[in-house]
Design an enzyme around this catalytic site. Sequence first.
Site, mmCIF file in Angstrom:
data_model
loop_
_atom_site.group_PDB
_atom_site.id
_atom_site.type_symbol
_atom_site.label_atom_id
_atom_site.label_comp_id
_atom_site.label_asym_id
_atom_site.label_seq_id
_atom_site.Cartn_x
_atom_site.Cartn_y
_atom_site.Cartn_z
ATOM 1 N N GLY A 137 37.594 47.921 52.059
ATOM 2 C CA GLY A 137 37.277 46.080 51.030
ATOM 3 C C GLY A 137 37.944 44.793 50.526
ATOM 4 N N GLY A 151 39.512 41.789 48.137
ATOM 5 C CA GLY A 151 39.918 40.908 46.969
ATOM 6 C C GLY A 151 40.632 39.928 46.972
ATOM 7 N N TYR A 152 40.653 39.017 45.758
ATOM 8 C CA TYR A 152 41.031 38.381 45.275
ATOM 9 C C TYR A 152 42.296 38.473 45.905
ATOM 10 C CZ TYR A 152 37.018 36.041 43.850
ATOM 11 O OH TYR A 152 35.297 35.744 43.322
ATOM 12 N N PHE A 153 43.157 39.982 44.970
ATOM 13 C CA PHE A 153 44.718 40.090 45.339
ATOM 14 C C PHE A 153 44.769 40.990 45.614
ATOM 15 C CE2 PHE A 153 42.001 39.955 40.956
ATOM 16 C CZ PHE A 153 42.658 38.887 40.429
ATOM 17 N N GLU A 165 43.365 43.339 49.434
ATOM 18 C CA GLU A 165 43.259 44.518 51.642
ATOM 19 C C GLU A 165 43.131 45.887 51.074
ATOM 20 O OE1 GLU A 165 44.124 42.493 54.271
ATOM 21 O OE2 GLU A 165 42.936 40.160 54.434
ATOM 22 N N VAL A 166 41.907 46.396 51.369
ATOM 23 C CA VAL A 166 42.592 47.882 51.222
ATOM 24 C C VAL A 166 41.454 48.873 52.127
ATOM 25 C CG1 VAL A 166 41.720 50.206 49.890
ATOM 26 C CG2 VAL A 166 41.640 47.888 48.486
ATOM 27 N N LYS A 190 46.313 49.509 49.557
ATOM 28 C CA LYS A 190 46.283 48.453 49.579
ATOM 29 C C LYS A 190 47.227 47.810 49.464
ATOM 30 C CE LYS A 190 44.273 48.217 45.470
ATOM 31 N NZ LYS A 190 43.500 48.261 43.748
ATOM 32 N N ASP A 192 41.498 45.267 33.310
ATOM 33 C CA ASP A 192 40.424 44.716 34.127
ATOM 34 C C ASP A 192 39.166 45.805 34.454
ATOM 35 O OD1 ASP A 192 39.171 43.106 35.821
ATOM 36 O OD2 ASP A 192 40.780 43.210 37.072
ATOM 37 N N ARG A 199 33.405 47.578 39.894
ATOM 38 C CA ARG A 199 34.375 47.849 40.726
ATOM 39 C C ARG A 199 35.808 48.250 41.254
ATOM 40 N NH1 ARG A 199 34.298 42.935 37.890
ATOM 41 N NH2 ARG A 199 36.408 42.525 36.904
ATOM 42 N N ASN A 200 35.933 48.735 39.407
ATOM 43 C CA ASN A 200 37.682 49.167 39.300
ATOM 44 C C ASN A 200 37.696 50.901 39.688
ATOM 45 O OD1 ASN A 200 39.446 46.773 40.616
ATOM 46 N ND2 ASN A 200 39.172 46.455 38.583
ATOM 47 N N ASP A 217 43.309 50.556 39.667
ATOM 48 C CA ASP A 217 43.624 50.154 39.282
ATOM 49 C C ASP A 217 44.205 49.463 38.122
ATOM 50 O OD1 ASP A 217 43.581 48.808 41.543
ATOM 51 O OD2 ASP A 217 42.080 46.897 41.145
#
Length: 498
Positions: free
Chosen positions: A247, A249-251, A253-254, A268, A361, A365-366, A379
């Site tokens: 995956g 995201g903004y913060f 990559e996994v 991550k 958050d 998704r988390n 997260d």
Amino acid sequence: MGGSVRKACPCLERLWERICGDKSDPGTGNVSDEGRDGEVQEPAAAPRPAAAAEGSMIYTALWLFDSRHPDELSFREGDLFKVLVREGDWWEAQKIQQNGRVLETGIVPRNYLARGESVDGQLWFFGTMDRLQAQKHLMSPDNQNGAFLVRLSVKDGLGYVLSVKSEDRVKHFKVVQSECWFYVELEDRFSSLIDLVEHYQEHDLCTGDRLGEPCGRREPQPPDLSHITAIDWELPKEEFTLKEQLGSGYFAEVYRGLWKGRINVAIKIIKNDSELNHAEFHREVEILKGLRHRHLISLFAICTASAPYYIITELMEKGNLLNFLRGPEGAGLDLTSLVDMATQVADGMSYLEEQKSIHRDLAARNVLVGENYICKVADFGLARIVKEPFYITADTKIPYKWCAPEAISHGKFSIKSDVWSFGILLYEIVTHGAMPYPAHSNQEVYRQVSRGYRMPAPPNCPNLLYDIMMQCWSNDPEERPNFSKLWRQLSLSRYNLV
């Protein structure tokens, strides 16, 4: 006088009942498939017998384990151990033979061991578990008819319950425990739970069912990469191999990865780590390493000697909950299974609440999904350090649709703002991953919610679940329930949905 004689001479119990009658006769065939939790409300179970002194206990290995460090012991299922030091998740122990001869000494993961001749050491004993969890385990396609488990009821004082797979359903039998006896049917009494199980593997229960093989159970994972990383979790990147990307995201990559070429992990890779307060990051990681719960992702290690930073966690095979719900497997789940997932998330968040920790958050998704639909919150803790500096420079990326009004307007994050987010997550779960506030932009959502707007109930959503959402979305944070209450509400709601 009578009570004293009965205590002194338990072997005369049957004779005494013939003379005086059994005042607490629960009847025979304590089976129940229906009701609040599927269990007969019998007289409260007596306390479990006192265990032998810790120093004299022999432990049995329940699974195979390959050592990950020279100080650790490898072992097979059935190996015997005498534990020398019980401290944390890793114990020092001696592997011994049946005659007590010591073979070797080293470190072992405690969740792979159980007391040898005790109930805890039996493959069919699943510990504290409610009816729906037992049904989920037993109805797995891997279990044949007659598969069974013994559990401790979640109801205080109810004691042991025998749960058995019978064709396309699960039957639950209350195990009555007196001072000396265990029994399901009054005429057949046993001095131990082990004897009771062995009897019904050879003889039918009152319903005609017979116990077959113990319910299959998944091997646990060690709580750390090794016992050393429990205290020294800064590792070199060279020990990890990146595999396919899972995956982005903004913060971060996994990736799926391997530690030392053999242990599966999730890696991550943090983007924009130049924005991080490095001292704060390490302090937060130290706190997170101490948070252990069955519904929280385990943080294994970090790699921060050079950019970009790596965060190493356990790998959950089914990915994040949002994508899972939108996929074919998630789309096929019934409402009871979906609510069970929400209950697991509430359980993990309840633990964070007890630890005075805030997520900041919380969203589908988390949350990550593993085998048997086990859900774990991910997260947590790092949102403030990793994500908020980015939010300051990219306002359009703030997850307005999940944020409580006070978190957006005044930056007031608390466990109660997490509760608001949980209400949105519950909406995501019930709708199989639908976008909340589908007709509104981020900025419109904040304006509308501030004026009192709340999403209507999703199609086919039971009132009791929508009521929970609305409690989470109370404008006054103090009027929102805590996660402990949400967990209880959702646990009870599962029974009403069956």
